[in-house]
Scaffold this motif. Structure first.
Motif, PDB file in Angstrom:
ATOM      1  N   THR A   6       0.837  -1.203   0.000  1.00  0.00           N
ATOM      2  CA  THR A   6       0.000   0.000   0.000  1.00  0.00           C
ATOM      3  C   THR A   6       0.868   1.247   0.000  1.00  0.00           C
ATOM      4  O   THR A   6       1.887   1.313   0.688  1.00  0.00           O
ATOM      5  CB  THR A   6      -0.925   0.012   1.233  1.00  0.00           C
ATOM      6  N   ARG A  34      -1.802  -1.200  -3.951  1.00  0.00           N
ATOM      7  CA  ARG A  34      -2.954  -0.356  -3.612  1.00  0.00           C
ATOM      8  C   ARG A  34      -2.479   1.063  -3.356  1.00  0.00           C
ATOM      9  O   ARG A  34      -1.559   1.282  -2.552  1.00  0.00           O
ATOM     10  CB  ARG A  34      -3.669  -0.895  -2.368  1.00  0.00           C
ATOM     11  N   VAL A  36      -3.480   4.769  -1.978  1.00  0.00           N
ATOM     12  CA  VAL A  36      -4.445   5.391  -1.076  1.00  0.00           C
ATOM     13  C   VAL A  36      -4.165   6.887  -0.991  1.00  0.00           C
ATOM     14  O   VAL A  36      -3.064   7.296  -0.626  1.00  0.00           O
ATOM     15  CB  VAL A  36      -4.388   4.776   0.339  1.00  0.00           C
ATOM     16  N   ASN A  37      -5.177   7.676  -1.344  1.00  0.00           N
ATOM     17  CA  ASN A  37      -5.107   9.123  -1.171  1.00  0.00           C
ATOM     18  C   ASN A  37      -6.046   9.508  -0.037  1.00  0.00           C
ATOM     19  O   ASN A  37      -7.207   9.115  -0.026  1.00  0.00           O
ATOM     20  CB  ASN A  37      -5.511   9.848  -2.463  1.00  0.00           C
ATOM     21  N   VAL A  38      -5.516  10.237   0.946  1.00  0.00           N
ATOM     22  CA  VAL A  38      -6.327  10.643   2.093  1.00  0.00           C
ATOM     23  C   VAL A  38      -6.865  12.050   1.843  1.00  0.00           C
ATOM     24  O   VAL A  38      -6.098  13.004   1.688  1.00  0.00           O
ATOM     25  CB  VAL A  38      -5.514  10.609   3.401  1.00  0.00           C
ATOM     26  N   ASP A  82      -7.752   4.104  -4.205  1.00  0.00           N
ATOM     27  CA  ASP A  82      -8.855   4.496  -3.317  1.00  0.00           C
ATOM     28  C   ASP A  82      -8.592   5.858  -2.713  1.00  0.00           C
ATOM     29  O   ASP A  82      -7.444   6.275  -2.546  1.00  0.00           O
ATOM     30  CB  ASP A  82      -9.020   3.479  -2.182  1.00  0.00           C
ATOM     31  N   GLN A  83      -9.687   6.531  -2.377  1.00  0.00           N
ATOM     32  CA  GLN A  83      -9.604   7.774  -1.630  1.00  0.00           C
ATOM     33  C   GLN A  83     -10.363   7.594  -0.322  1.00  0.00           C
ATOM     34  O   GLN A  83     -11.485   7.089  -0.313  1.00  0.00           O
ATOM     35  CB  GLN A  83     -10.196   8.940  -2.419  1.00  0.00           C
ATOM     36  N   VAL A  84      -9.717   7.997   0.776  1.00  0.00           N
ATOM     37  CA  VAL A  84     -10.306   7.817   2.104  1.00  0.00           C
ATOM     38  C   VAL A  84     -10.326   9.163   2.801  1.00  0.00           C
ATOM     39  O   VAL A  84      -9.346   9.911   2.770  1.00  0.00           O
ATOM     40  CB  VAL A  84      -9.488   6.808   2.937  1.00  0.00           C
ATOM     41  N   GLU A  95      -5.146   1.953   7.335  1.00  0.00           N
ATOM     42  CA  GLU A  95      -5.122   1.365   6.003  1.00  0.00           C
ATOM     43  C   GLU A  95      -3.996   0.349   5.867  1.00  0.00           C
ATOM     44  O   GLU A  95      -4.081  -0.588   5.066  1.00  0.00           O
ATOM     45  CB  GLU A  95      -4.960   2.461   4.946  1.00  0.00           C
TER      46      GLU A  95
END
Length: 292
Positions: A6, A34, A36-38, A82-84, A95
């Motif tokens: 990730t 994966r 991941v953009n926060v 994904d964006q969280v 994550e």
């Protein structure tokens, strides 16, 4: 759910370098990647003229477009984006729980021999229960030779023989085995008290101490040499500050591996002085492996 490699992605050059490094690491491990953009909903306050929806739309493009670029270079790899919503320092450790490791970018300090590990990076390293790798933007993908039989950049492990931890050692051996490269183990010990107080040195005692520490290092690594017989191990037992030796070794390394104790103090989680120094000054990617 299968584990992933990730990446915490914010669109900076540092995080894009981290994404490319993570893609190659995922390929080595045979795992999905994966991204991941926060997204922080309150961030629109910092740019009210753009509005929250415009900023979020822009932020959504970061993982999507990065994933598209990575798929061009790694067409056989499973890549998701994904964006969280939330604060990065709180979201990323959560994550990472389903990840084999978490990869972040680390910014260089202009004109200074060091790197900036910001508050988000430090908080993430301190609170993440999985290994975290910090990658320098200056360390471009082509600078590290493609992992394989001809690779000659070693993995470097910082090891304390008084309190060795199996998870840290195994991570380093496994990383060297996957890269088909050598593992350089750096163990440091303190000089006798008379050195600090300027008293005359005792060469015989120094030699005995050096031999004892070298034997201790060899004994600690013996079972791991047997478990990973294909890994060439180079033992470096040196007097002095561990961080200095590890930073020096990072110049020719593909990866530096250090540990972090998971125990919390009354003041909260912390990283430790050696790991802290290596994170800020090592020139190669640095893997921080939490342990009890």
């Amino acid at each position: 759910m299968s584990r992933t490699v990730t990446v915490g992605l914010d669109g900076s050059n540092e995080s894009l370098a981290a994404a490319e490094w993570a893609a190659r690491e995922a390929r080595l491990r045979g795992l999905p990647l994966r991204l991941v953009n926060v997204w922080e909903p309150q961030s629109y306050i910092q740019a009210p003229l753009l509005g929250g929806e415009t900023l979020q739309h822009w932020a959504e493009r970061i993982p999507r477009e990065t994933a598209d670029e990575l798929r061009l270079r790694h067409p056989d790899m499973e890549i998701t984006a994904d964006q969280v919503a939330g604060r990065p320092g709180a979201v990323l450790p959560d994550e990472a729980r389903g990840a084999e490791l978490l990869v972040l970018g680390s910014r260089g300090l202009s004109g200074v021999a060091g790197f900036m590990v910001g508050s988000v990076g430090m908080a993430t390293v301190a609170h993440t229960e999985r290994p975290v790798v910090l990658v320098r933007a200056e360390k471009k993908a082509e600078d590290e030779r493609a992992p394989g039989p001809t690779s000659n950049r070693p993995v470097v492990l910082g090891l304390d023989t008084e309190r060795p931890d199996d998870s840290v050692i195994e991570f380093a051996f496994d990383a060297a085995a996957r890269r088909a490269t050598a593992l350089q183990v750096v163990h440091c010990w303190s000089l006798p008290p008379y050195f600090a107080y300027g008293l005359p040195a005792d060469p015989r005692m120094n030699a005995q101490l050096a031999a004892h520490e070298a034997d201790s290092l060899a004994e600690t690594l013996r079972p791991w040499r047997q478990k990973f017989p294909a890994v060439e191990v180079v033992e470096r037992s040196r007097s002095g500050r561990p961080a200095n030796h590890l930073v020096d070794a990072s110049g020719d390394a593909s990866l530096v591996v250090v540990g972090r104790r998971s125990r919390r103090s009354p003041l909260g989680a912390h990283i430790g002085p050696v790991t802290h120094a290596v994170l800020h000054h090592a020139t190669s990617p640095v893997a921080v492996v939490p342990h009890d």
